[in-house]
Design a protein around this motif. Structure first.
Motif, PDB file in Angstrom:
ATOM      1  N   SER A   1       0.805  -1.218   0.000  1.00 19.00           N
ATOM      2  CA  SER A   1       0.000   0.000   0.000  1.00 19.00           C
ATOM      3  C   SER A   1       0.841   1.272   0.000  1.00 19.00           C
ATOM      4  CB  SER A   1      -0.929   0.007   1.220  1.00 19.00           C
ATOM      5  OG  SER A   1      -0.176  -0.084   2.415  1.00 19.00           O
ATOM      6  N   LYS A   2       2.131   1.144   0.242  1.00 21.85           N
ATOM      7  CA  LYS A   2       2.998   2.341   0.238  1.00 21.85           C
ATOM      8  C   LYS A   2       3.456   2.727  -1.164  1.00 21.85           C
ATOM      9  CE  LYS A   2       7.238  -0.296   1.054  1.00 21.85           C
ATOM     10  NZ  LYS A   2       8.407  -0.465   1.943  1.00 21.85           N
ATOM     11  N   TYR A   3       3.035   1.964  -2.174  1.00 23.30           N
ATOM     12  CA  TYR A   3       3.468   2.232  -3.546  1.00 23.30           C
ATOM     13  C   TYR A   3       2.336   2.842  -4.367  1.00 23.30           C
ATOM     14  CZ  TYR A   3       7.386  -0.814  -2.343  1.00 23.30           C
ATOM     15  OH  TYR A   3       8.483  -1.375  -1.740  1.00 23.30           O
ATOM     16  N   LEU A   4       2.719   3.688  -5.301  1.00 25.30           N
ATOM     17  CA  LEU A   4       1.799   4.282  -6.266  1.00 25.30           C
ATOM     18  C   LEU A   4       2.327   4.000  -7.665  1.00 25.30           C
ATOM     19  CD1 LEU A   4      -0.625   6.141  -6.994  1.00 25.30           C
ATOM     20  CD2 LEU A   4       0.963   8.069  -6.858  1.00 25.30           C
ATOM     21  N   LEU A   5       1.446   3.501  -8.521  1.00 26.10           N
ATOM     22  CA  LEU A   5       1.835   3.131  -9.882  1.00 26.10           C
ATOM     23  C   LEU A   5       1.182   4.065 -10.885  1.00 26.10           C
ATOM     24  CD1 LEU A   5       1.364  -0.543  -9.107  1.00 26.10           C
ATOM     25  CD2 LEU A   5       3.403   0.175 -10.292  1.00 26.10           C
ATOM     26  N   GLY A   6       1.929   4.409 -11.911  1.00 27.18           N
ATOM     27  CA  GLY A   6       1.404   5.242 -12.978  1.00 27.18           C
ATOM     28  C   GLY A   6       1.939   4.795 -14.332  1.00 27.18           C
ATOM     29  N   ALA A   7       1.067   4.741 -15.325  1.00 27.36           N
ATOM     30  CA  ALA A   7       1.447   4.380 -16.688  1.00 27.36           C
ATOM     31  C   ALA A   7       1.256   5.595 -17.578  1.00 27.36           C
ATOM     32  CB  ALA A   7       0.615   3.211 -17.196  1.00 27.36           C
ATOM     33  N   THR A   8       2.266   5.906 -18.394  1.00 23.61           N
ATOM     34  CA  THR A   8       2.228   7.103 -19.221  1.00 23.61           C
ATOM     35  C   THR A   8       1.936   6.752 -20.673  1.00 23.61           C
ATOM     36  OG1 THR A   8       4.574   7.059 -19.808  1.00 23.61           O
ATOM     37  CG2 THR A   8       3.982   8.080 -17.707  1.00 23.61           C
ATOM     38  N   GLU A   9       1.524   7.761 -21.418  1.00 23.29           N
ATOM     39  CA  GLU A   9       1.279   7.568 -22.840  1.00 23.29           C
ATOM     40  C   GLU A   9       2.572   7.336 -23.612  1.00 23.29           C
ATOM     41  OE1 GLU A   9      -0.911  10.900 -24.207  1.00 23.29           O
ATOM     42  OE2 GLU A   9      -2.805  10.294 -23.245  1.00 23.29           O
ATOM     43  N   GLY A  10       3.706   7.688 -23.029  1.00 24.10           N
ATOM     44  CA  GLY A  10       4.992   7.466 -23.681  1.00 24.10           C
ATOM     45  C   GLY A  10       5.510   6.060 -23.532  1.00 24.10           C
ATOM     46  N   GLY A  11       4.749   5.166 -22.909  1.00 24.83           N
ATOM     47  CA  GLY A  11       5.157   3.773 -22.795  1.00 24.83           C
ATOM     48  C   GLY A  11       6.051   3.487 -21.613  1.00 24.83           C
ATOM     49  N   ILE A  12       5.911   4.227 -20.512  1.00 24.25           N
ATOM     50  CA  ILE A  12       6.715   4.027 -19.308  1.00 24.25           C
ATOM     51  C   ILE A  12       5.784   3.689 -18.146  1.00 24.25           C
ATOM     52  CG2 ILE A  12       8.350   5.034 -17.677  1.00 24.25           C
ATOM     53  CD1 ILE A  12       9.538   4.563 -20.403  1.00 24.25           C
ATOM     54  N   LEU A  13       6.137   2.629 -17.397  1.00 19.96           N
ATOM     55  CA  LEU A  13       5.415   2.253 -16.190  1.00 19.96           C
ATOM     56  C   LEU A  13       6.281   2.620 -14.989  1.00 19.96           C
ATOM     57  CD1 LEU A  13       3.065   0.817 -14.729  1.00 19.96           C
ATOM     58  CD2 LEU A  13       4.287  -1.340 -15.039  1.00 19.96           C
ATOM     59  N   CYS A  14       5.749   3.463 -14.112  1.00 18.24           N
ATOM     60  CA  CYS A  14       6.516   3.994 -12.977  1.00 18.24           C
ATOM     61  C   CYS A  14       5.922   3.507 -11.661  1.00 18.24           C
ATOM     62  CB  CYS A  14       6.523   5.523 -12.992  1.00 18.24           C
ATOM     63  SG  CYS A  14       7.168   6.234 -14.514  1.00 18.24           S
ATOM     64  N   CYS A  15       6.797   3.292 -10.673  1.00 17.25           N
ATOM     65  CA  CYS A  15       6.370   2.916  -9.330  1.00 17.25           C
ATOM     66  C   CYS A  15       7.056   3.845  -8.336  1.00 17.25           C
ATOM     67  CB  CYS A  15       6.714   1.456  -9.039  1.00 17.25           C
ATOM     68  SG  CYS A  15       6.258   0.913  -7.387  1.00 17.25           S
TER      69      CYS A  15
END
Length: 831
Positions: A555-569
């Motif tokens: 639960s301490k992590y936040l995930l985001g996916a961008t239109e540029g094709g990058i998945l971030c945590c």
């Protein structure tokens, strides 16, 4: 323990019921329709699915009753086979291997041992009607390679082929041509309509054809809504046709009644038209059928019609044009703006349904539960009319609250019409009731909305909406809607923004303490207590497309996916980027029952699945090419009964099942078994019986076993009694299989029937009690002798040789059982 075999993608329901015309059984009790790779058998009375005929390995493209045996059904498929079924028992009788890709199927009583089908050769747009001889053989699979050419240059749709006048000829239409082949003369007549581009002849193109069952008359439908009735077509010079015109748009399908006295037509007007005696003046209508009529079928008995609609629905209609039953599949006629949502209360799949509605769909039963009318306006089927669209929907905690957003964009330069509605679940009506209506909650399109997880926090439930106008708004539930404070409603409590960027996504953390809102390339974290901005994360790889928090230990992590094709945590404790990966994410869904997150990416060959935990970038499971087409939506559905996969790669399927929807709106899931393989014929029967009312007679038959009382567990082993299965008792079999009109009266049968259910004291197995039992002798014996004798008989029984379930009877229960034999059942005669 589940056997460790590779999981695969399977169709989990929601297949098209309107792909081909439905077919009635000879007695009109059942209706058959193709559904993906299967054939579904529905009851025309209860609307329930009775059988699923599975055996084809590709899309089923045609079904027809066996004209020589009305209890059998033919089917054909793209897999190049024709199969013969016993549809009552759901048994595959025989498979004929043709070898060609089969597009439709036709059967005639006059053509014994042959069926007709449409195939295409090397060129994809060249289709032929051929006759396939079905050889007689005792083997399960037979090769049927003997094909006879009938017609070429035809349309692949079965609506464009019709056999007429008891099989004397076949008519086929394509573009502006009508071809009629006469079997006896082995000659073909061709007729052509004007294809000039002037206004008068612009829409002469043929769309469908039907033939009179007893006369030389052919009815054809056209793009301009006209119906032409062709006669004297055996002579290309003396032919003539008359026109019927009511439809304002193209005629989708035509069908003659069994006697040929009426012609049925349907189209985009959602109205079934019956042309009696095929005249313009004498016509009847069944309006407001809800969606475009794509197919029309007539039962062999002539008492029922049915229409297949563009919203994946089949309507069963009586001969007097009264709708009697509706078989509704997963609605696929609309764009899925809301995505896939799970109703926390019913575990139903919720998504856009028919125009302006939310559909609640049961995944286990592959059946629509109901539609919720959100927009509450009459829908007008007009392509040029700008409609109001239901664009967003979200459920609150425990499914008590439902938020919906509807929009209408008149023109690009004008402001959109927005309206948000809040619905509350009413326990009395067992449905959603409109609570609050908010006009123009934002100045531009709403991009996301989400409820707080109130069940995991002490704070009241809140709703957050994000919009392209650069703001996100927090809505709270208040109790000051009136002076008595007895009504509750939703009001705006806070408005947030970040440098006038467009707000694209929003989501709450698991405990609702934090709110994440993405503003194009920047992610902002807000404290839900004070609505203060805590921190920001910036990712210059494009706008944030998806955003979600981790669950449970992650639960301490936040995930985001961008239109540029990058998945971030991102790590929320250190406010730093934990890891990133290059992945073109199109779908990202967290599992509510575990830490797992499923991400689907788009590649050059199809869509790929990645399952991972935010705590580590190494995926738990990867499956390439789960679908050749783009996957648009996905959702995790909690399991009622957890699976027990031991392999680490498959444990992500233990608690929840993952469903996804493709661009063509095919609903798929992952499984080691296809759903139809999990249901054996016996379990299907048990499932059907589970829906029956539990009447006293139902319990007597032993179909539903009750739990044993705790007192029975304390009895000794020498009191174990073997009870016979109800279906093995001859008296019950005779009672249930003998026609009612030849049976004696109920008062006469009751004593014999109850006696047959009691235990025999003379035989070792639980057989029927003989009629010559001396009831008076049993009455005179005392209870102790009776119990001793009974126990001795049980001890002599070889329990290990019996396959039935062992039951225990106490002394008091044995007394009640013997008293039950003396009850007078004469009162039943007065019923």
């Amino acid at each position: 323990m589940v056997e460790q075999e590779s999981i695969r993608v399977v169709h989990c329901g929601g297949s098209e019921l309107n792909f081909r015309r439905a077919v009635f059984s000879a007695d009109s009790k059942y209706i058959f329709c193709v559904s993906g790779d299967f054939i579904k058998v529905y009851s025309t009375v209860t609307e329930e699915c009775v059988h699923i005929l599975h055996g084809h390995r590709n899309l089923v493209t045609g079904i027809q009753l066996n004209p020589n045996n009305h209890l059998q059904l033919y089917s054909c498929s793209f897999d190049g086979t024709i199969k013969l079924w016993d549809y009552l028992d759901g048994i595959l009788i025989k498979t004929f291997i043709v070898g060609h890709k089969l597009h439709s199927l036709f059967s005639l009583a006059q053509a014994e041992d042959s069926v007709f089908t449409i195939i295409n050769e090397e060129e994809s747009d060249v289709f032929q009607l051929v006759s396939v001889k079905l050889p007689k053989s005792t083997s399960q699979e037979v090769e049927a390679k003997e094909l006879s050419f009938v017609l070429d240059y035809i349309n692949q749709s079965p609506k464009c082929i019709a056999f007429g006048n008891e099989g004397e000829y076949v008519a086929a239409v394509r573009d502006f041509y009508l071809s009629v082949y006469f079997f006896k003369k082995k000659a073909t007549s061709r007729f052509t309509l004007s294809s000039s581009k002037n206004k008068k002849h612009a829409k002469n193109e043929f769309t469908c054809v039907a033939c009179h069952p007893k006369e030389d008359c052919i009815a054809s439908g056209h793009m301009d809504g006209k119906i032409r009735l062709w006669r004297n077509f055996d002579d290309e010079k003396k032919y003539m046709y008359t026109c019927l015109h009511w439809h304002h748009d193209m005629v989708m399908d035509l069908a003659f009644s069994v006697t040929g006295t009426s012609l049925l037509s349907g189209g985009r007007e959602c109205v079934l038209v019956e042309w009696r005696d095929a005249t313009e003046k004498n016509k009847e209508f069944l309006p407001r059928l809800g969606a475009t009529i794509e197919h029309i079928s007539v039962s062999p008995a002539g008492d029922l019609f049915c229409t297949s609609h563009s919203d994946n629905k089949i309507t069963v209609i009586h001969r007097n044009l009264d709708a009697s039953a509706v078989i509704q599949g997963l609605v696929k006629d609309r764009n899925i703006f809301t995505g896939l949502i799970i109703d926390p209360r019913t575990k139903a799949l919720v998504l856009n349904g028919k125009p302006g509605h939310l559909q609640f769909y049961c995944l286990q039963r592959d059946k629509q539960l109901y539609n919720l009318d959100i927009i509450q306006q009459e829908y007008i089927n007009d392509d040029d009319l700008i409609q109001i669209e239901l664009t967003k929907a979200a459920f609150g905690c425990f499914g008590k609250w439902l938020a919906t957003v509807e929009e209408r964009q008149e023109k690009k330069e004008t402001e959109p019409e927005l309206q948000m509605k809040l619905w509350v679940f009413n326990k009395k009506t067992q449905g959603f009731i409109l609570n609050t209506k908010i006009a123009m909650p934002h100045d531009d399109h709403i991009t996301a909305l989400c409820f707080s997880n109130a069940e995991k926090s002490e704070k009241p439930i809140t709703l957050v909406t994000a919009s392209k106008d650069g703001h996100f708004k927090v809505w709270v539930l208040t109790d000051d809607s009136d002076i008595y404070k007895k009504a509750v409603g939703w009001t705006c409590d806070f408005v947030g923004s970040y440098h006038k960027y467009q707000a694209t996504n929003c989501c709450f953390s698991e405990d609702s303490s934090l709110l994440a809102v993405s503003f194009e390339e920047i992610v902002t974290i807000w404290d839900s207590e004070t609505w203060e901005l805590k921190c920001t994360f910036c990712q210059r790889a494009g706008k944030i497309r998806y955003l979600c928090f981790g669950r449970l230990t992650c639960s301490k992590y936040l995930l985001g996916a961008t239109e540029g094709g990058i998945l971030c945590c991102w790590n929320l404790l250190t406010c730093t980027l934990e890891w990133s990966a290059k992945l073109n994410v199109r779908v990202m869904e967290p599992d509510p029952n575990s830490e797992n997150i499923a991400a689907i990416s788009r590649s050059s060959v199809g869509s790929d699945l990645f399952v991972f935990k935010p705590s580590e970038p190494r995926p738990l499971y990867i499956q390439k090419s789960i679908s050749r087409e783009e996957v648009q939506w996905g959702v995790f559905v909690p399991r009622d009964v957890p699976e027990s996969f031991t392999s680490e790669a498959y444990q992500w399927l233990n608690r929840s099942q993952f469903y996804f929807l493709t661009k063509s709106q095919s609903l798929l899931t992952f499984s080691t078994q296809s759903p139809e393989e999990k249901l054996t014929p016996t379990s299907k029967q048990l499932l059907a019986e589970e829906s029956l009312p539990t009447t006293p007679f139902y319990f007597i038959l032993g179909k539903h076993r009750q739990r044993q009382d705790e007192k029975l567990k304390e009895t000794s082993e020498n009191e174990l009694v073997q009870l016979p299965l109800a279906e093995n008792i001859p008296a019950i079999n005779e009672l249930l299989h003998t026609p009612a009109h030849v049976l004696p009266s109920a008062s006469f049968l009751c004593s014999l029937f109850v006696n047959s259910l009691l235990l025999s004291t003379e035989t070792k197995s639980g057989e029927e009690v003989p009629d010559d039992v001396d009831m008076e002798e049993e009455k005179g014996s005392d209870d102790s002798d009776e119990e001793t004798h009974f126990t001795e008989q049980v001890q002599d029984t070889n329990i290990t040789d019996l396959e039935d379930v062992v039951h225990q009877l106490s002394k008091s229960e044995e007394k009640e059982l013997r008293k039950f034999r003396k009850v007078d059942y004469s009162w039943i005669a007065a019923l």
